[in-house]
Write a protein that holds these residues in place. Structure first.
Motif, mmCIF file in Angstrom:
data_model
loop_
_atom_site.group_PDB
_atom_site.id
_atom_site.type_symbol
_atom_site.label_atom_id
_atom_site.label_comp_id
_atom_site.label_asym_id
_atom_site.label_seq_id
_atom_site.Cartn_x
_atom_site.Cartn_y
_atom_site.Cartn_z
ATOM 1 N N THR A 352 0.821 -1.211 0.000
ATOM 2 C CA THR A 352 0.000 0.000 0.000
ATOM 3 C C THR A 352 0.856 1.262 0.000
ATOM 4 O O THR A 352 0.313 2.368 -0.102
ATOM 5 N N SER A 353 2.171 1.102 0.147
ATOM 6 C CA SER A 353 3.098 2.230 0.175
ATOM 7 C C SER A 353 2.597 3.292 1.147
ATOM 8 O O SER A 353 2.293 2.989 2.300
ATOM 9 N N PHE A 354 2.467 4.564 0.686
ATOM 10 C CA PHE A 354 2.000 5.645 1.557
ATOM 11 C C PHE A 354 0.488 5.819 1.505
ATOM 12 O O PHE A 354 -0.064 6.641 2.236
ATOM 13 N N TYR A 355 -0.182 5.079 0.635
ATOM 14 C CA TYR A 355 -1.585 5.353 0.355
ATOM 15 C C TYR A 355 -2.485 4.654 1.375
ATOM 16 O O TYR A 355 -2.237 3.517 1.763
ATOM 17 N N LYS A 356 -3.553 5.356 1.763
ATOM 18 C CA LYS A 356 -4.406 4.870 2.846
ATOM 19 C C LYS A 356 -5.857 4.800 2.388
ATOM 20 O O LYS A 356 -6.312 5.612 1.585
ATOM 21 N N THR A 357 -6.553 3.827 2.909
ATOM 22 C CA THR A 357 -7.975 3.660 2.641
ATOM 23 C C THR A 357 -8.653 3.143 3.896
ATOM 24 O O THR A 357 -8.016 2.442 4.700
ATOM 25 N N LYS A 358 -9.893 3.484 4.071
ATOM 26 C CA LYS A 358 -10.619 3.058 5.267
ATOM 27 C C LYS A 358 -10.825 1.556 5.281
ATOM 28 O O LYS A 358 -10.794 0.911 6.331
ATOM 29 N N ASN A 359 -11.041 0.984 4.107
ATOM 30 C CA ASN A 359 -11.338 -0.445 3.999
ATOM 31 C C ASN A 359 -10.214 -1.141 3.232
ATOM 32 O O ASN A 359 -10.041 -0.921 2.030
ATOM 33 N N LEU A 360 -9.448 -1.953 3.921
ATOM 34 C CA LEU A 360 -8.273 -2.598 3.320
ATOM 35 C C LEU A 360 -8.285 -4.094 3.610
ATOM 36 O O LEU A 360 -8.562 -4.517 4.739
ATOM 37 N N PHE A 361 -7.965 -4.868 2.578
ATOM 38 C CA PHE A 361 -7.786 -6.316 2.763
ATOM 39 C C PHE A 361 -6.574 -6.752 1.946
ATOM 40 O O PHE A 361 -6.504 -6.525 0.735
ATOM 41 N N ILE A 362 -5.600 -7.341 2.632
ATOM 42 C CA ILE A 362 -4.391 -7.845 1.975
ATOM 43 C C ILE A 362 -4.246 -9.322 2.305
ATOM 44 O O ILE A 362 -4.289 -9.710 3.476
ATOM 45 N N LYS A 363 -4.073 -10.123 1.281
ATOM 46 C CA LYS A 363 -3.785 -11.549 1.470
ATOM 47 C C LYS A 363 -2.517 -11.877 0.692
ATOM 48 O O LYS A 363 -2.501 -11.844 -0.534
ATOM 49 N N ALA A 364 -1.462 -12.161 1.416
ATOM 50 C CA ALA A 364 -0.168 -12.479 0.801
ATOM 51 C C ALA A 364 0.208 -13.907 1.141
ATOM 52 O O ALA A 364 0.168 -14.309 2.304
ATOM 53 N N GLN A 365 0.575 -14.671 0.114
ATOM 54 C CA GLN A 365 0.959 -16.071 0.301
ATOM 55 C C GLN A 365 2.255 -16.372 -0.435
ATOM 56 O O GLN A 365 2.434 -15.959 -1.587
#
Length: 731
Positions: A352-365
């Motif tokens: 996401t670097s510097f960028y922000k959002t209220k609703n975030l979902f990250i799935k890293a495998q």
């Protein structure tokens, strides 16, 4: 009996890199080459070289006098492969002899006998044998084929459901509605109401420059002592593995650290494996041995970093604000990688670097595969994330019609509940300064309208001349990672003022520039000539840093610790006898900003910022890319030596230009660099260009082509296909 201090002092090892291993030799030196598995699966029964000349030797796992494996973070790696093969090209043996060309021929002639459990390995051996004979002996080929077992006996029904892919690391991060509701509900609500839903996958592959020294090692014995020259970045681990593999006292092993010409070093566990393979041959023969990988081996088996594909799905409103962001990260770590969890975590944080959002979902495998093992590039572990997120932001700009710099400025604003806190107080100034320097907005509007006109008017793209585009990107580089890690990122510094008013700074030596900065710092505080300040990188085996040098040789952090040591010494020097020693490490309070359990907070001790603009011109007749200009604005905190920092950045740009297009060196007319005044502590300059320039280049190329470039390095055929597909869509 305990060793005396004098004995311990003699038994120090220098961690100062000198020369290149390929330049070292001794009389009677032998050359070595690795025998590799021709198949990705199978059980090795035996390896033989028919008609091997006198003076040549073959060593396999059964010849290893001590441990046949090395282990780190629960990952066990075979020094030389035996029994089950893990991937095509796995080293199974090492051939040694006086003639370099002859050992290559012997390697090719090696016969690898498998316990046939699958058809793949059986056929691979048959075809390899047929290629050697150039199909001249058809009777022999027919006999070999007839000797293959029946399909019933070849197919291992027990393992039919065995997957080659295995998830060995995972990180899931969520905030906002993604955290409060289940996935289906969150997706339905977040991705149905916004005006723009923008989705794309991005992939950047780091390649090995052809001009670099291939990985290898030079080893010789001197009585009971073993000497090895190798471009290692992890001396402690190599010393440990050598002692266990050869079953000898670590005090008898002398590792001579050499320089590396690689942009992204392999000097951790893969280099360790190659160095130990070389040492086995030298130790058993009691002769000097040099092993140097071929360029093909380097390109195939020593790929830097990991293969990653990052997919973004963004819900964006009319103002360009990202209201929801879903990130899927797929990481291929090859057959094995002991650093998989840290790689996964670091890529996830940077996605996401510097960028922000209220609703975030990250799935890293991170998943294993039948590809060769990978390693961790500590300084560039998160570069692929910056390439992905910056191009995703550019696509948002294209879809919404909002200028790229405005989209970035809108989305760096703080959001409650966002999991990561990064120091970016000067980021707005960094971006705006680059825009001013490059005249970005005027050029972007002009080039963008020109490309749109070409598409709308149906102009044949292959004959439009010239094609121009401009792109912008942002990134950061960090120091001192607080998260759960394979290593310690917190250096320990020891400074000693001696009776003759000489000062010794005990730490790992890095570049001459860094050493000069550290000497200057100590010289000013202690009011002594710089000539009196020495960097001591000699360590006893007990003192040797257990973490790789890349993880702790951080210029800003070390300089701050040197300051603290020198200030403490300055207070004491006139009140107590010399020598005076001060030892400092990172304060415990600095590590509490990161919540390891909930994976949130401030993940780094310090962060350097960069904004990059690249202007590209593409010749549609020859498909030659040219960068007309590169503009860089950098906030790296307190600048300890601006001239040296400028040289470092320019060198990084030149290195990066050979990695953007496969098989080419992209030229650049002008490079403009400005440092933003900052009160932050000194941060890392290196790797900033690698984290930012590829994304800016890809965005500029996309602008010129009026279509999306999603992968780097790019190729001529890739660009041709993109333009052709764009034309077909228009029709």
């Amino acid at each position: 009996m305990a060793k005396s201090k004098k004995a311990q002092k003699i038994a120090t090892r220098s961690l100062d890199a000198k020369g290149f291993y390929s330049d070292f030799s001794k009389e009677g030196m032998l050359y070595a080459s690795l025998i590799r598995s021709p198949a990705a699966t199978g059980i090795v029964k035996d390896i033989q070289i028919p008609d091997m000349p006198e003076g040549y030797s073959l060593f396999t796992a059964k010849d290893i006098p001590g441990s046949k494996t090395m282990e780190f973070n629960g990952t066990v790696t075979k020094i030389l492969g035996y029994k089950n093969v893990s991937y095509t090209g796995e080293p199974l043996g090492i051939v040694v002899g006086p003639d370099e060309l002859e050992i290559k021929e012997l390697t090719d002639r090696a016969a690898i006998y498998f316990d046939i459990q699958n058809l793949e390995s059986a056929l691979s051996n048959v075809m390899k044998g047929s290629e050697k004979n150039a199909l001249s002996d058809l009777d022999s080929l027919a006999t070999s084929l007839n000797e293959l077992p029946s399909l019933d006996s070849v197919i291992d029904t027990k393992n039919q459901n065995t997957q080659t892919e295995k998830i060995i690391a995972e990180r899931i991060i969520s905030s906002g509605l993604f955290k409060e509701a289940n996935q289906e509900e969150a997706d339905k609500k977040l991705f149905e109401d916004e005006k723009y839903i923008i989705e794309e996958s991005w992939s950047q592959t780091v390649i090995n420059p052809k001009w670099q020294e291939p990985t290898g090692a030079f080893c010789y014995t001197e009585g009971e002592k073993l000497h090895i020259y190798v471009p290692t970045k992890w001396t402690y681990f190599l010393q440990k593995v050598l002692a266990e593999t050869l079953n000898i006292d670590p005090e008898l092993i002398f590792i001579h650290k050499t320089k590396t010409s690689s942009l992204y070093t392999d000097g951790l566990w893969r280099t360790t494996q190659i160095a130990v393979q070389t040492a086995i041959a030298s130790y058993l023969l009691k002769k000097p041995v040099k092993l140097m990988l071929s360029q093909t081996e380097q390109d195939t088996f020593m790929v830097p970093g990991v293969q990653t594909e990052i997919t973004y799905k963004a819900a964006v409103n009319e103002e360009g604000r990202i209201k929801a962001l879903k990130v899927n990260i797929d990481i291929d770590v090859g057959a094995e990688n002991p650093f998989a969890q840290e790689i996964t975590d670091r890529i996830a944080i940077a996605s996401t670097s510097f960028y922000k959002t209220k609703n975030l979902f990250i799935k890293a495998q991170a998943k294993t595969s039948k590809n060769p093992p990978t390693t961790i590039s500590i300084k560039g572990v998160d570069s692929q994330s910056f390439f992905a997120i910056e191009n995703q932001i550019q696509k948002i700009s294209n879809v919404t019609g909002i200028f790229p710099d405005d989209v970035r400025l809108i989305n760096i604003e703080a959001v409650n509940g966002f999991p990561f806190e990064l120091e970016n107080e000067n980021l707005q100034e960094v971006i705006q300064n680059t825009v001013r320097m490059s005249d970005f907005n005027r050029k972007y509007a002009s080039f963008h309208m020109d490309s749109i006109d070409r598409v709308e008017q149906g102009q044949e793209p292959f004959f439009a001349f010239p094609l121009r585009g401009i792109g912008i990107s942002c990134a950061y580089n960090n120091s001192g990672y607080h998260g759960a890690s394979s290593f310690s990122y917190y250096p320990k510094i020891e400074v000693t003022l001696l009776p003759d008013e000489k000062v010794t700074i005990h730490t790992i030596q890095t570049s001459n520039v860094n050493q000069d900065i550290w000497r200057t710092t100590a010289s000013k505080i202690l009011e002594l000539p710089k000539a009196n300040i020495q960097i001591d990188s000699n360590f006893t085996l007990e003192e040797m840093p257990k973490s790789p040098e890349d993880s702790i040789s951080t210029i800003g952090i070390i300089n701050q610790l040197i300051k603290k040591c020198c200030l403490e010494i300055q207070k004491k020097r006139f009140h107590q006898a010399l020598p005076i020693t001060s030892k400092k490490s990172v304060a415990a309070g600095a590590k509490t900003k990161w919540d390891k359990e909930n994976f949130c907070g401030s993940p780094f001790m310090s962060t350097s910022l960069i904004s990059c603009v690249a202007e590209v011109e593409l010749d549609p007749y020859t498909y030659n890319e040219k960068i007309r200009g590169i503009w860089l604005s950098i906030d790296c905190g307190e600048i300890l030596d601006e001239a040296a920092a400028l040289r470092t950045v320019r060198l990084e740009v030149q290195k990066e230009l050979c990695l953007l297009v496969k098989g080419k060196y992209v030229t650049c007319d002008d490079i403009f660099i400005q440092f933003i005044p900052s009160k932050n502590s000194a941060g890392q300059v290196g790797e900033l260009v690698h984290n930012a320039l590829p994304a800016a280049f890809a965005s500029a190329l996309s602008s010129a082509l009026a279509t999306q470039v999603t992968k780097l390095p790019c190729t001529e055929s890739q660009l041709y296909t993109l333009i052709k597909q764009r034309g077909e869509v228009k029709q």
